[in-house]
Design an enzyme around this catalytic site. Structure first.
Site, PDB file in Angstrom:
ATOM      1  N   CYS A   1       0.389  -0.828   2.525  1.00 56.43           N
ATOM      2  CA  CYS A   1       0.219  -2.242   2.879  1.00 56.43           C
ATOM      3  C   CYS A   1       0.877  -3.197   1.882  1.00 56.43           C
ATOM      4  O   CYS A   1       1.433  -4.223   2.274  1.00 56.43           O
ATOM      5  CB  CYS A   1      -1.259  -2.588   3.060  1.00 56.43           C
ATOM      6  SG  CYS A   1      -2.314  -2.188   1.653  1.00 56.43           S
TER       7      CYS A   1
ATOM      8  N   ASP B   1      -0.996  -9.809   8.501  1.00 54.97           N
ATOM      9  CA  ASP B   1      -1.712  -8.581   8.174  1.00 54.97           C
ATOM     10  C   ASP B   1      -0.862  -7.350   8.504  1.00 54.97           C
ATOM     11  O   ASP B   1      -0.499  -7.135   9.661  1.00 54.97           O
ATOM     12  CB  ASP B   1      -3.021  -8.545   8.972  1.00 54.97           C
ATOM     13  CG  ASP B   1      -3.949  -7.424   8.544  1.00 54.97           C
ATOM     14  OD1 ASP B   1      -3.569  -6.634   7.656  1.00 54.97           O
ATOM     15  OD2 ASP B   1      -5.063  -7.336   9.095  1.00 54.97           O
TER      16      ASP B   1
ATOM     17  N   HIS C   1      -1.948  -4.296   8.328  1.00 46.01           N
ATOM     18  CA  HIS C   1      -2.849  -3.184   8.645  1.00 46.01           C
ATOM     19  C   HIS C   1      -2.973  -2.929  10.142  1.00 46.01           C
ATOM     20  O   HIS C   1      -4.061  -2.951  10.712  1.00 46.01           O
ATOM     21  CB  HIS C   1      -4.242  -3.437   8.052  1.00 46.01           C
ATOM     22  CG  HIS C   1      -4.250  -3.553   6.566  1.00 46.01           C
ATOM     23  ND1 HIS C   1      -4.063  -4.756   5.918  1.00 46.01           N
ATOM     24  CD2 HIS C   1      -4.390  -2.626   5.590  1.00 46.01           C
ATOM     25  CE1 HIS C   1      -4.110  -4.560   4.605  1.00 46.01           C
ATOM     26  NE2 HIS C   1      -4.306  -3.276   4.385  1.00 46.01           N
TER      27      HIS C   1
END
Length: 492
Positions: A143, A379, A381
């Site tokens: 990430c 994001d 993820h």
């Protein structure tokens, strides 16, 4: 009152069959592990965790992100206002109005288009195996690398397309409500009707329109070429100049391997080496400068601007190269010091800012803006399938996110890397001037997050930090608190 800016894109999670297969695979894996040597057990564990992360990050909650209509929204140096059409009428009688009933005007559509046009780089699965690891996915560990890629991609978009460029298909992605689609359709219908009422244009006007249309078409085509080129540099295969495979290989010098967590400071140095080693001619005119111990040495940045462009036939000239300035900082101890919240807001308000590699503990995000006491972020993820970016007209949809997310400043991890894009020495002088205003410490926090110092880094004896000529410290007589090194940053 709040304005619904977007709905999180509803992605289809793994099917029941996939989950069952995963469970069955786990049972057989346990059986195999009982009869294997320790090294083989570790390999099987790695494969299982990779498969589990692929399943885990294939789910996404269908939620809504709300923004206040009364507060400005900042996105990478741009400011947007969401206003009610009639600010007085909803509350005159004392009655409350639900967010979905509000008539919203202002810059909502412009904000959506701008946010969605930023390059979104997330976990990927089923890409070519990373050398020496056996991993074909970065789910669960990549990430921070993805957040760093997004920041670098923003700098490259500024270089080749400019800050005002937006993707023509930005508002066509899933996740936008029917209201905005209807508004766009209505505008197109009105434009079509107006053109039909006007009738045919005089020959000379028609010729000028055709010339203008041809120029716009050529410009659109060139923008599309650079749009795809920038994304292709971050492809998930070994040949990609700035892809995960390349970043992992460069991370070996920092003691990192595929499957490890990377801190934002380490990622800053990996990005610098990746850009330095890039062989694509389009990347020869840009370089990355990483601050040393929270200190930016002015002469080093200026030298980076004035270095000859790499490659055959390059000639020395001022401002031959743009510079991406990355500054790893720590904004507190175990938690971010609230005294730095306004500082972060000030940084994200600057037109030269390309975002922040940050997040919360063990989860890295790419911070791109804020509203009130909440950060706006992209994001990484979410696990998506591998896309072959070497193919002609590869799909772009998975590289853009229509759904901004928000997070309270109080949850921000203190370890982060700030990013700025400087086109020239003149730009750098403006950047230092603007940042100097933001860097002024508050009454409680005596030290700025980082400093600008004249001269080169090699000119100073680091064993005597008090000899440095500071430009941003509160007074010339104060000694500077030692800055944290790269190894001190909390891994995200």
């Amino acid at each position: 009152m709040r304005v619904k800016a977007s709905c999180i894109t509803s992605k289809k999670g793994p099917s029941l069959v996939t989950v069952i297969q995963s469970c069955n695979g786990f049972s057989s894996l346990v059986a195999k592990m009982e009869n294997k040597e320790p090294d083989e057990v570790e390999k099987l564990k790695t494969k299982f965790m990779s498969a589990w992360h692929n399943v885990k990050y294939s789910w996404i909650l269908k939620t809504k992100t709300y923004f206040s209509r009364n507060s400005p929204v900042f996105l990478l140096g741009k400011c947007y206002h969401f206003k009610a059409q009639d600010a007085d009428s909803p509350t005159k009688s004392g009655g409350a109005v639900a967010p979905e009933q509000e008539l919203v005007t202002g810059n909502v559509e412009e904000f959506r288009r701008d946010f969605t046009s930023r390059v979104w780089l997330t976990y990927r699965e089923e890409f070519p195996v990373i050398a020496g690891s056996g991993l074909s996915s970065d789910c669960g560990w990549g990430c921070t690398l993805r957040a760093g890629q997004m920041m670098l991609a923003q700098a490259l978009m500024l270089r080749f397309l400019g800050r005002d460029w937006t993707w023509p298909d930005a508002l066509k992605l899933d996740g936008l409500d029917t209201e905005s689609w209807t508004s766009n359709a209505a505008k197109k219908l009105v434009a079509s009707l107006e053109s039909s009422f006007q009738g045919e244009s005089p020959p000379e006007t028609s010729a000028r329109l055709q010339t203008r249309a041809a120029a716009e078409e050529a410009s659109t085509h060139l923008n599309d070429v650079y749009h795809r080129k920038v994304i292709s540099w971050f492809g998930d295969s070994p040949p990609a100049q700035l892809g995960v495979h390349r970043l992992v290989a460069l991370g070996h010098t920092s003691g990192k391997t595929a499957g490890d967590w990377y801190g934002p400071g380490v990622v800053a140095h990996i990005l610098r080496r990746a850009v330095e080693d890039a062989t694509d001619p389009e990347l020869q005119g840009i370089t990355v400068y990483v601050a040393q111990d929270c200190t930016v040495y002015r002469a080093d940045v200026i030298d980076s601007h004035q270095e000859c462009t790499r490659g055959p036939g390059a000639e020395p000239s001022a401002d031959r190269r743009a510079v991406i300035i990355l500054i790893p900082v720590r904004l507190g101890g175990e938690k971010t010091n609230p005294e730095y919240f306004d500082f972060v807001k000030g940084i994200l308000s600057l037109e030269y800012c390309i975002g922040i590699i940050g997040g919360k503990p063990k989860q890295a995000y790419y911070f791109v803006g804020f509203q009130d006491d909440s950060l706006i972020y992209m994001d990484p993820h979410y696990c998506q399938s591998f896309v072959d970016v070497s193919a002609t007209d590869f799909p772009l949809e998975s590289y853009h996110c229509p759904s901004p997310k928000k997070m309270p400043f109080s949850k921000m991890d203190p370890s982060c890397t700030l990013g700025f894009y400087s086109r020239s020495v003149q730009d750098f002088e403006k950047i230092t001037e603007e940042i100097s205003k933001v860097l002024k410490p508050s009454s409680k926090e005596k030290y700025p997050a980082f400093t600008f110092v004249k001269g080169h880094g090699q000119d100073y004896d680091f064993s005597c930090p008090q000899t440095l000529e500071r430009t941003e410290l509160p007074s010339a007589g104060e000694s500077r608190r030692p800055g944290p090194g790269v190894g001190d940053f909390v891994l995200l």
